[in-house]
Design an enzyme around this catalytic site. Structure first.
Site, PDB file in Angstrom:
ATOM      1  N   ASP A 101      76.258 141.618  90.072  1.00 22.29           N
ATOM      2  CA  ASP A 101      76.742 142.900  89.586  1.00 22.29           C
ATOM      3  C   ASP A 101      75.816 144.031  90.004  1.00 22.29           C
ATOM      4  O   ASP A 101      76.236 145.183  90.054  1.00 22.29           O
ATOM      5  CB  ASP A 101      76.869 142.867  88.064  1.00 22.29           C
ATOM      6  CG  ASP A 101      78.051 142.027  87.627  1.00 22.29           C
ATOM      7  OD1 ASP A 101      79.099 142.607  87.322  1.00 22.29           O
ATOM      8  OD2 ASP A 101      77.931 140.787  87.599  1.00 22.29           O
ATOM      9  N   ARG A 102      74.568 143.696  90.296  1.00 17.85           N
ATOM     10  CA  ARG A 102      73.623 144.707  90.791  1.00 17.85           C
ATOM     11  C   ARG A 102      72.460 143.992  91.467  1.00 17.85           C
ATOM     12  O   ARG A 102      71.960 142.988  90.962  1.00 17.85           O
ATOM     13  CB  ARG A 102      73.119 145.590  89.647  1.00 17.85           C
ATOM     14  CG  ARG A 102      72.349 146.831  90.104  1.00 17.85           C
ATOM     15  CD  ARG A 102      71.926 147.696  88.920  1.00 17.85           C
ATOM     16  NE  ARG A 102      73.059 148.316  88.241  1.00 17.85           N
ATOM     17  CZ  ARG A 102      73.300 149.629  88.215  1.00 17.85           C
ATOM     18  NH1 ARG A 102      72.504 150.456  88.867  1.00 17.85           N
ATOM     19  NH2 ARG A 102      74.332 150.110  87.550  1.00 17.85           N
TER      20      ARG A 102
END
Length: 379
Positions: free
Chosen positions: A257-258
């Site tokens: 997600d990051r």
């Protein structure tokens, strides 16, 4: 949001996002695998609620769903009394609002930033607000198209690097959470790598964790594996170490997600545990994510904001939707994500190639150099 029970498109490909200009429907992933229900998304408020309530999830899909929800809203505006600058301000405020729905996935904020840049350029070249809206709609639609192409490239690069590192003609791969067609515009990131391995005839078996507490693995990844006729086996989250010890896992591939600039990676809670197990058993651990998941503004994973979800997801069955399953009065800590240090990651698979360690003696990645080399330094 109105709902209907129309199934996926007739090409039999799983699609979480069904879009035509002026219309957006999102597959309600909370009801899978028992029901296939699509919700009508008519504006950015519907989009915000769908993202926050996990109707749609997966970093790439979140970003696209948010952008398209606003595209539908402005397409269907009956009238807008304002200048191009007013239109830009309207769109910017709506994008900021949408970004607040899920803070950890950088794809959403990255998409908003890029769309704002496109909006600003449009303002400078027109005297009509409707032209600004038209430019925005077209840009959001391009994001949808680009995501599928990006995922297919990730799958190809990932299948190649895993075959090279393992040196096996048949191999078994473990994944965590859901990173397939349901988490993207189509095909998938980590599950896209597994899909590519299968299409090349080298996948012996895909193992998926159940992924507590929202069960994205047992409800969604298992659903996709069965749908695509990929040999798959579901395990409980805590069985990963035993499976590796038994010699049944050749590689691990997960989504993100990051990704911080040093390679530290935020992904679904439990990913860190799987990475530790893989390192102990000398099994390559890969992260598959588009370049839009990279956040060069963060020097390390310690700066990544970790979203905490409702205690109900642990206290009640079916990710908080069912009856109580825990002792009343117990306190709950329910982070949605954890951060896997770069030292545990073998490589980061992107649509432009695989990012590897700077040297055999270094446990970090030079993400910025890769981004500059591939023309994505603004990621």
């Amino acid at each position: 949001m109105a709902s209907d029970s129309n199934g996926p498109a007739s090409d039999n490909t799983l699609k979480a996002i069904l879009y035509q200009r002026g219309s957006l429907r999102l597959l309600d992933q909370r009801k899978l695998p028992l029901e296939s229900v699509y919700l009508d998304i008519q504006n950015s408020t519907d989009g915000w609620n769908a993202i926050k309530d996990m109707v749609v999830r997966g970093a790439p899909a979140i970003a696209i769903a948010a952008a398209l929800s606003l595209a539908v809203e402005v397409f269907n505006l009956e009238a807008f009394d304002g200048s191009p600058g007013d239109a830009a301000s309207f769109l910017g405020q709506k994008l900021d609002y949408l970004v607040s729905s899920r803070p950890t996935a950088v794809n959403l904020s990255d998409a908003a930033t890029k769309l704002k840049e496109i909006i600003s350029k449009a303002v400078a070249s027109t005297t009509e607000a409707k032209c600004v809206f038209q430019v925005y709609i077209e840009a959001a639609e391009i994001m949808l198209e680009d995501d599928v192409a990006s995922n297919r490239a990730i799958g190809s690069y990932g299948a190649s690097i895993i075959q090279q590192q393992t040196g096996k003609r048949k191999l078994s791969v473990l994944t965590h959470c859901n990173t397939g067609s349901l988490a993207t515009a189509g095909y998938g990131t980590a599950l896209g790598v597994i899909r590519a391995l299968h299409s090349e005839g080298v996948l012996q078996r895909a193992y998926c964790t159940e992924t507590r507490p929202f069960s994205q693995g047992s409800r969604l990844t298992a659903y996709e594996l069965v749908h695509e006729h990929i040999p798959g086996t579901l395990i409980v989250d805590s069985a990963a170490a035993a499976l590796m010890k038994a010699g049944r896992v050749d590689a691990v591939v997960v989504g993100a997600d990051r990704v911080a600039s040093n390679g530290d990676t935020a992904n679904k809670i439990g990913t860190y545990s799987v990475a530790l197990c893989a390192m102990f058993h000398n099994i390559p651990f890969y992260v598959a994510a588009p370049l839009t998941s990279i956040d060069l503004s963060l020097s390390s994973g310690q700066e990544i904001v970790i979203e905490e979800r409702s205690p109900k997801e642990l206290l009640n069955g079916r990710g908080g939707l069912g009856e109580a399953v825990a002792a009343p009065g117990i306190s709950v800590w329910n982070p949605a994500f954890d951060v896997t240090p770069a030292s545990l990651i073998s490589g980061i698979i992107t649509e432009k190639g695989v990012i590897t360690k700077t040297s055999d003696d270094d446990d970090t990645f030079d993400i910025k150099a890769f981004a500059q080399k591939t023309g994505h330094a603004s990621s």
